[in-house]
Design an enzyme around this catalytic site. Structure first.
Site, mmCIF file in Angstrom:
data_model
loop_
_atom_site.group_PDB
_atom_site.id
_atom_site.type_symbol
_atom_site.label_atom_id
_atom_site.label_comp_id
_atom_site.label_asym_id
_atom_site.label_seq_id
_atom_site.Cartn_x
_atom_site.Cartn_y
_atom_site.Cartn_z
ATOM 1 N N ALA A 1 -50.589 17.616 12.378
ATOM 2 C CA ALA A 1 -49.661 16.920 13.278
ATOM 3 C C ALA A 1 -48.674 17.972 13.786
ATOM 4 O O ALA A 1 -47.603 18.172 13.215
ATOM 5 C CB ALA A 1 -48.952 15.797 12.531
ATOM 6 N N THR A 55 -39.516 17.772 12.439
ATOM 7 C CA THR A 55 -40.849 17.680 11.836
ATOM 8 C C THR A 55 -41.362 16.255 11.985
ATOM 9 O O THR A 55 -40.840 15.489 12.811
ATOM 10 C CB THR A 55 -40.809 18.142 10.361
ATOM 11 N N ASN A 56 -42.395 15.865 11.250
ATOM 12 C CA ASN A 56 -42.935 14.497 11.321
ATOM 13 C C ASN A 56 -43.417 14.079 9.937
ATOM 14 O O ASN A 56 -43.276 14.822 8.969
ATOM 15 C CB ASN A 56 -44.053 14.428 12.370
ATOM 16 N N ARG A 57 -44.018 12.907 9.861
ATOM 17 C CA ARG A 57 -44.334 12.294 8.553
ATOM 18 C C ARG A 57 -45.680 12.720 7.964
ATOM 19 O O ARG A 57 -46.132 12.147 6.978
ATOM 20 C CB ARG A 57 -44.327 10.773 8.688
#
Ligand code: PMT
Length: 227
Positions: free
Chosen positions: A105, A38-40
């Protein structure tokens, strides 16, 4: 859980009644039953956009990856997990949409296969094989035949305007909201952002401000692009 306080000011321009589709948050791409890539992204920017459009009296559907945020009042909400689910949901809900703002995102890569059981530790390296996820923004015109106002985001770390303008043209967008995600205090996870709005013939830099304030400006600008 967090709530959004929208700015008290009311943006000018078109009175409500348009239909918005907004994507927000990260996607999660599973590796095994307990791990994922995943990402932030927290979803804050996308939820602020949904809240701003709703505040102006528009119909809003928000398609979001996993976040801990409260859904702005009056917004239709669909939670997804993966890039593929977000792609399918956007495609299925596009009918009648006047303005689409893709702020999520989305993971660009996912594991080629998802292990059925938790991957066990062993000596040495573990090599993951990844494949591309579907490009939702890039499919809007070419595959989904979407004809409304199309706003994409660009998360860049260098040559912000040049990279964003290239994205604008390649993906058939009417506007790209470019943010420099290498700078501390803005972009992923922060309360504030600093963005440049890029259209075919202009680049307008907005001041560093709360995501709620910027969302109002972005919605206003997107509406001004309606025919
Ligand atoms: O969520 P926050 O913590 O508030 O952070 C906000 C943000 C930094 C996530 C937001 O401001 C932002 O920049 N969103 C876009 C992040 C991104 O993935 O940018 P990109 O340059 O990799 O992608 C370009 C565009 O293509 C984006 O509109 C993205 O939604 C879209 N995309 C990307 C990949 C993919 N497979 N499908 C897509 O539609």
């Amino acid at each position: 859980m967090e709530n959004y306080a929208l700015p008290n000011e009311v943006s000018g321009g078109r009175m409500g009644g348009m239909k918005f589709l907004i994507t927000a948050g990260p996607t999660r791409e599973a590796l095994d039953p307990v791990r994922y890539l995943t990402n932030r992204s927290t979803g804050r920017m996308g939820y602020a956009l949904a809240g701003a459009a709703r505040h102006e009296g528009h119909d809003v559907v928000l398609i979001s990856g996993p976040t801990t945020l409260d859904v702005p009042e009056g917004v239709d909400f669909i939670q997804v997990e993966t890039a593929q689910q977000m792609y399918d949901t956007v495609r299925d809900l596009l009918r009648g949409v006047d303005v689409a703002i893709l702020c999520a995102a989305v993971a660009d890569y996912r594991p080629v296969s998802v292990a059925e059981h938790k991957i066990k530790k062993s000596e040495g390296r573990l090599v993951l094989e990844l494949e591309r996820t579907p490009d939702i923004l890039g499919s809007m015109r070419s595959e989904f035949g979407y004809k409304g106002v199309l706003v994409g985001f660009a998360a860049e770390t260098q040559d912000l305007v040049a990279h964003a303008r290239e994205k604008l043209l390649r993906k058939g967008c009417d506007m790209i909201v470019a943010n420099d995600v290498s700078r501390p205090g803005i972009g992923f996870g922060s309360r504030e952002n600093e963005v440049t709005l890029i259209t075919a013939d202009r680049a307008e830099s907005l001041p560093r401000e709360t995501k709620e304030w910027l969302a109002m400006r972005i919605v206003e600008h997107a509406l001004s692009l309606l025919p």
